[in-house]
Scaffold this motif. Structure first.
Motif, PDB file in Angstrom:
ATOM      1  N   UNK A 274       0.829  -1.209   0.000  1.00 52.44           N
ATOM      2  CA  UNK A 274       0.000   0.000   0.000  1.00 52.44           C
ATOM      3  C   UNK A 274       0.864   1.260   0.000  1.00 52.44           C
ATOM      4  N   UNK A 275       1.921   1.244   0.778  1.00 57.06           N
ATOM      5  CA  UNK A 275       2.806   2.406   0.848  1.00 57.06           C
ATOM      6  C   UNK A 275       3.480   2.672  -0.502  1.00 57.06           C
ATOM      7  N   UNK A 298     -11.304   7.304 -11.206  1.00 57.31           N
ATOM      8  CA  UNK A 298     -11.774   7.134  -9.823  1.00 57.31           C
ATOM      9  C   UNK A 298     -10.673   6.646  -8.863  1.00 57.31           C
ATOM     10  N   UNK A 299      -9.516   7.260  -8.998  1.00 58.45           N
ATOM     11  CA  UNK A 299      -8.406   6.894  -8.119  1.00 58.45           C
ATOM     12  C   UNK A 299      -8.668   7.332  -6.683  1.00 58.45           C
ATOM     13  N   UNK A 300      -9.464   8.415  -6.531  1.00 59.48           N
ATOM     14  CA  UNK A 300      -9.757   8.911  -5.173  1.00 59.48           C
ATOM     15  C   UNK A 300     -10.459   7.851  -4.326  1.00 59.48           C
ATOM     16  N   UNK A 301     -11.285   7.041  -4.985  1.00 59.33           N
ATOM     17  CA  UNK A 301     -11.982   5.967  -4.264  1.00 59.33           C
ATOM     18  C   UNK A 301     -10.977   4.956  -3.707  1.00 59.33           C
ATOM     19  N   UNK A 302      -9.972   4.626  -4.524  1.00 57.02           N
ATOM     20  CA  UNK A 302      -8.931   3.694  -4.089  1.00 57.02           C
ATOM     21  C   UNK A 302      -8.161   4.276  -2.910  1.00 57.02           C
ATOM     22  N   UNK A 303      -7.809   5.547  -3.003  1.00 50.74           N
ATOM     23  CA  UNK A 303      -7.049   6.192  -1.925  1.00 50.74           C
ATOM     24  C   UNK A 303      -7.852   6.206  -0.621  1.00 50.74           C
ATOM     25  N   UNK A 304      -9.154   6.409  -0.736  1.00 55.18           N
ATOM     26  CA  UNK A 304     -10.013   6.388   0.460  1.00 55.18           C
ATOM     27  C   UNK A 304     -10.019   5.002   1.094  1.00 55.18           C
ATOM     28  N   UNK A 305     -10.048   3.977   0.246  1.00 56.73           N
ATOM     29  CA  UNK A 305     -10.002   2.602   0.748  1.00 56.73           C
ATOM     30  C   UNK A 305      -8.713   2.350   1.528  1.00 56.73           C
ATOM     31  N   UNK A 306      -7.600   2.817   0.952  1.00 59.04           N
ATOM     32  CA  UNK A 306      -6.295   2.608   1.600  1.00 59.04           C
ATOM     33  C   UNK A 306      -6.248   3.354   2.939  1.00 59.04           C
ATOM     34  N   UNK A 307      -6.817   4.550   2.948  1.00 59.55           N
ATOM     35  CA  UNK A 307      -6.813   5.357   4.177  1.00 59.55           C
ATOM     36  C   UNK A 307      -7.624   4.671   5.282  1.00 59.55           C
ATOM     37  N   UNK A 308      -8.738   4.057   4.881  1.00 58.35           N
ATOM     38  CA  UNK A 308      -9.560   3.339   5.869  1.00 58.35           C
ATOM     39  C   UNK A 308      -8.842   2.074   6.368  1.00 58.35           C
ATOM     40  N   UNK A 309      -8.137   1.415   5.464  1.00 60.86           N
ATOM     41  CA  UNK A 309      -7.440   0.166   5.816  1.00 60.86           C
ATOM     42  C   UNK A 309      -6.247   0.426   6.741  1.00 60.86           C
TER      43      UNK A 309
END
Length: 313
Positions: A274-275, A298-309
């Protein structure tokens, strides 16, 4: 003492190495064996024409270094030993079986920053590249040499820019040849990351190198370490040139952004992956045109997922 008293007698050196080797399985002998590495390499250097002595010496050094690594002991071999290993490599530059063992030894030695610095000082990189070109088909040699290249290239006080630049096409050739061999591909991606960190990849090479790294990710999606290494190498390429970022977006085999998404979802519990992905995307958004394209995918959606994880990373 027996060996040092008779450097010029090959049989004495051979018998000495054989006798030292008999202590390898005795754990209590390890501290003494550690002190024997210079004696062994000196014997190898003194009798440069003896393949048999070199094979036995290399085997013994591998055993000693393996034990050292297992016990967390870092062996910082000096410049004299580095020089000896280089001479040995040159003497047997066409002996594939011996070079396979010697390159493994060099890989283990180069784990020490001091030893890596000494290998660099004696000028081993051109010889490594020569061995790679000659034995491109040998996965063991390719794996070891790429690992050594990583150790030599990653140092900040590197003065071998022109030599390192010549390593890029050779390392790319290794990756191209062994795309389906995950272990070798991991090592090649690591070497390309170090080379791109040093700014050794020219602008004209950025696009084909990026495409090759994407191929490595596609061919080995399940290997987390390879994905991490590949993304770090891509991030360094993107930092060097917008051409690399565009190559990721417009790759002929499919969108690099979609590939990044797939890799993250496959390794969503791996913080290292992820990093590396975040580092790559952070480099890509430095270019306005690229950022617009990433938004549309829709890369922002992926980044939000990573932030939540990984909320606390």
């Amino acid at each position: 003492d027996f060996m040092q008293a008779s450097w010029d007698i090959e049989e004495v050196q051979a018998k000495g190495i054989q006798h030292l080797a008999s202590f390898v399985k005795d754990k209590s002998a390890f501290p003494c064996l550690l002190k024997c590495t210079e004696v062994v390499t000196h014997a190898m250097k003194t009798h440069i024409d003896s393949l048999e002595l070199h094979v036995e010496g290399c085997t013994l050094l591998l055993e000693i270094l393996s034990q050292a690594l297992e016990q967390g002991v870092m062996m910082a071999l000096d410049e004299c030993v580095a020089s000896c290993l280089l001479h040995t490599m040159r003497k047997h530059s066409e002996n594939e079986e011996f070079l396979s063992s010697l390159c493994t030894l060099l890989m283990m030695v180069s784990a020490s920053e001091v030893a890596a610095e000494n290998l660099r000082k004696v000028g081993i990189i051109p010889d490594l590249l020569s061995v790679l070109r000659r034995f491109l088909h040998n996965d063991k040699i390719c794996f070891s040499c790429c690992a050594v290249l990583w150790s030599l290239a990653v140092s900040e006080n590197n003065g071998d820019q022109a030599v390192l630049e010549s390593a890029v096409p050779v390392t790319s050739a290794v990756l191209q040849k062994h795309l389906q061999n995950g272990v070798v591909a991991e090592s090649a991606c690591l070497a390309l990351w170090a080379l791109s960190l040093q700014g050794c990849v020219t602008d004209s090479d950025c696009e084909p190198t990026a495409a090759l790294l994407l191929d490595a990710l596609r061919m080995n999606p399940e290997r987390a370490v390879l994905v991490k290494n590949g993304c770090l190498a891509l991030a360094s390429l993107v930092r060097l040139s917008e051409t690399a970022a565009l190559a990721i977006l417009l790759d002929s085999k499919g969108s690099g952004i979609e590939l990044i998404k797939d890799e993250y979802h496959l390794h969503f519990d791996e913080p290292g992956v992820a990093e590396a992905l975040c580092l790559l995307m952070n480099e890509m958004v430095q270019y306005d045109e690229v950022m617009l394209d990433m938004r549309s995918q829709k890369t922002e959606k992926l980044l939000s997922e990573i932030k939540l994880q990984f909320p606390f990373s």
